[in-house]
Design an enzyme around this catalytic site. Structure first.
Site, PDB file in Angstrom:
ATOM      1  N   HIS A   1       0.915  -1.335  -0.097  1.00  0.00           N
ATOM      2  CA  HIS A   1      -0.035   0.326  -0.366  1.00  0.00           C
ATOM      3  C   HIS A   1       0.497   1.258  -0.108  1.00  0.00           C
ATOM      4  O   HIS A   1       1.917   1.220   0.486  1.00  0.00           O
ATOM      5  CB  HIS A   1      -0.934  -0.682   1.222  1.00  0.00           C
ATOM      6  CG  HIS A   1      -2.135  -1.192   1.118  1.00  0.00           C
ATOM      7  ND1 HIS A   1      -3.130  -0.947   0.178  1.00  0.00           N
ATOM      8  CD2 HIS A   1      -2.188  -2.302   1.988  1.00  0.00           C
ATOM      9  CE1 HIS A   1      -3.982  -1.978   0.713  1.00  0.00           C
ATOM     10  NE2 HIS A   1      -3.303  -3.063   1.204  1.00  0.00           N
TER      11      HIS A   1
ATOM     12  N   ALA B   1       8.141 -22.108   8.965  1.00  0.00           N
ATOM     13  CA  ALA B   1       7.051 -21.628   9.269  1.00  0.00           C
ATOM     14  C   ALA B   1       6.564 -20.693   9.360  1.00  0.00           C
ATOM     15  O   ALA B   1       8.079 -20.429  10.198  1.00  0.00           O
ATOM     16  CB  ALA B   1       6.179 -22.363  10.259  1.00  0.00           C
TER      17      ALA B   1
ATOM     18  N   ALA C   1      11.862 -20.428  10.330  1.00  0.00           N
ATOM     19  CA  ALA C   1      10.940 -20.185  11.132  1.00  0.00           C
ATOM     20  C   ALA C   1      10.388 -18.611  11.180  1.00  0.00           C
ATOM     21  O   ALA C   1      11.383 -17.809  12.272  1.00  0.00           O
ATOM     22  CB  ALA C   1      10.030 -21.126  11.476  1.00  0.00           C
TER      23      ALA C   1
END
Length: 176
Positions: A104, A133, A151
């Protein structure tokens, strides 16, 4: 052959191209709404409750998503394709992965952010990467092939091939 778990939804099918032996697990959703295609290669696994969508809105249609062959995407992934997303062959991805090829614009303090538009550079993940993850990759990033992302990393810039990447924001920990 295509293997679909219960509650899988495929939206805008004319823009979705699926390879051989694709497995889409329960409650996953794929949406081909976009200017380009949502292409998924052969022997790909998409985890349960994942969402893979080129566009989230009709107002500003996104570009494309291309997932290579033998890619494994674990549960609860969110992959957008607004600015274009490519994931190379043989890449494995942990749970809760998110990819956002759009950012944005917020420079005008007199106008609401939601009305200022977006920038779209796209995201490229090279071949044979391991993404842990809860990794988030933001717009404009390229990850070189044979890289590992630890992760929980938030990837805000590009990295070369054979990098081990981790942290918030992500940085090179060492080379492979």
């Amino acid at each position: 052959m295509l293997f679909l778990g219960p509650g899988v939804s495929l939206l805008h099918l004319r823009n979705i191209k699926l390879g051989k032996f694709v497995r889409i697990h329960e409650r996953a959703q794929l949406s081909g709404l976009g200017n380009g295609k949502l292409e998924i290669g052969d022997y790909v696994r998409i985890g349960a409750f994942s969402r893979i969508a080129i566009s989230e809105t009709y107002d500003d249609i996104g570009k494309f998503i291309k997932i290579g062959n033998r890619v494994g995407i674990s549960d609860f992934a969110h992959l957008g394709g607004a600015g274009g997303l490519e994931i190379g062959d043989d890449t494995i991805i942990g749970s809760y992965f998110s990819c956002h090829p759009e950012s944005h614009i917020f420079s005008d303090t007199k106008q609401p952010i939601r009305l200022q538009g977006v920038e779209r550079k796209g995201i490229v993940v090279g071949k044979n990467c391991w993404i842990g993850a809860k990794v988030t990759i933001l717009d404009g990033v390229t990850i070189g092939e044979n890289s590992v992302i630890a992760a929980g990393a938030v990837v805000t810039k590009s990295f070369p091939a054979r990098s081990i990447i981790g942290g918030v924001p992500a940085k090179v920990i060492r080379e492979i």
